[in-house]
Design an enzyme around this catalytic site. Sequence first.
Site: not given
Length: 462
Positions: A39, A184, A313, A439
Site C-alpha cells: 500500500k 531509543g 529485524l 593485523h
Amino acid sequence: MANDAGTVFDLVILGGGSGGYAAALRGAQLGLDVALIEKNKLGGTCLHNGCIPTKALLHAGEIADQARESEQFGIKATFDGVDMAGVHKYKDDVIAGLYKGLQGLVASRKVTYIEGEGKLSSPTSVDVNGGRVQGRHVLLATGSVPKSLPGLEIDGNRIISSDHALTLDRVPKSAIVLGGGVIGVEFASAWKSFGTEVTIVEGLKHLVPVEDENSSKLLERAFRKRGINFSLGAFFEKAEYTNDGVKVTLANGKEFEAELLLVAIGRGPVSQGLGYEEQGVAMDRGFVLVDEYMQTNVATISAVGDLVPTLQLAHVGFAEGMLVAERLAGLKTVPVDYDGVPRVTYCHPEVASVGITEAKAKEVYGADKVVALKYNLAGNGKSKILKTAGEIKLVQVKDGAVVGVHMVGDRMGEQVGEAQLIYNWEALPAEVAQLIHAHPTQNEAMGEAHLALAGKPLHSHD
C-alpha cells in the site's frame, strides 16, 4: 492493478517490506508465479522508516563528532553546526538509490507488483483496488508500526515517534527518549552527536535490556562519558505539555523536562482490519501465530516479519520470507535458529551480539558448566588507533562450543559476521584460535579473545 479473473498465482504476498519482498524475489527465482501487494512503498519500514534512514543519521552524527574531536588526531578542523536539510538530503539520496534498485530487481524477476491497500478475503485471496487477487498460497507480511502506551498520545508535535524523528527539520535543544532499547539508544546517540541534550527513560534496570548485562553496563559507561543522561528502573507514568516543551513524570515521582519526547518503546504488528481473524488465522495480541516453518493454522496462509512474534529485524524478515518461498517450491527447509541471528545496535559505541547471554547459558547448561571470558579492546591496536573502548565477551560451554559472543565498541557490528559463524557452526575456542586474523584490524580482537579462551593468550594477560 489486479490480476485477470482467471489468473491464479502460486503465491500472493500482502506487504512489500523485508519479509514480503524477500519471499517474492526468492519465489520468482524458483519458478513461482508471484503477486506482491504493497500500500505504500516497496521496501517497507526498513528501507524508508527504519534501518537505512536511522543508520544514515547515525553516520552523519559520527561525522559531526569526528569534526569536533579531530584535534586529538592532529587534524585541525572547524565544526560549524548541523544543516538538517543537508542531512536529510544525504539520507534521502541513500534511500532513493536503494529504492530504485529494489524496484528494478522486483521487475527483473517478473514479480507482479500491485500498489494498493489489500485485505485478506479468503484463505486463498486478497482484495485490492476493487479486484480480487487469487493465489494457491497467501503470505501475510504487513509489518509493524511504532507503539505507544495507554494515555500517551503521539501527536507528532512535541510527543513524537521514530517516524517523526526521521523527518524532524531541526536539531532539538533537548529531548527525552522513552525506551532504552535499540530504537531509543540509537536516536539518543544520533541526537547527542548533533548537539541535543538527551535523557533516556527506561523502566527496566539496564539500557538495551535484552543484551548480556556486561554489554549493557559497558554502554551505560560510554553514554555517561558522552554526556547522555538516563534514568533506569522506574516506569513512565504521564507526559504533559509545558509552556515550551513537555514534562515526563515517572512512577517514582521523578520529573524530566525537554523540548521533545520521543516514544521509542518498540513496534506493534499491523494486523487490524485486514481480514486475518475473519479468515480464521490464529492471533495473539495482534501478532499472527506461526510454526517453525512460518505456517499459520490455516493451511494456505503463512506469515513472516514483524507481523509474527519473532525478532523484529530486517534480516530475520529476509530469512523468514525466503524460507516460505523455498518451502512452497518444494525445497527442503531448515527453521530459523533465532539465537543464531546477529543483533546490532548502531549507537556510538555499537553493541553487537549473537548466541545467548551468560545468564541464559547458566540457566540452560548449569552455572558450573559455563565459562565466560572478556577481551578488552585496549589490547587491540586498531581500536587504539580509532580511540574506541569496549570488550568482546565470549560465553562457552565448558570444554565445548562458544554459545555467545557479545561485543561493545565502535564498528563492532562489522565483527558480528564472524561471530555468527562461530556460534552457528558450534566452533570450539581452539578451532577459532588456529585461524590467523589480519593485523592490525579490529577483527583481530575476535581471534585474540579465542586465543585467550583456548588457554594461549597473546596480547592479553593470563
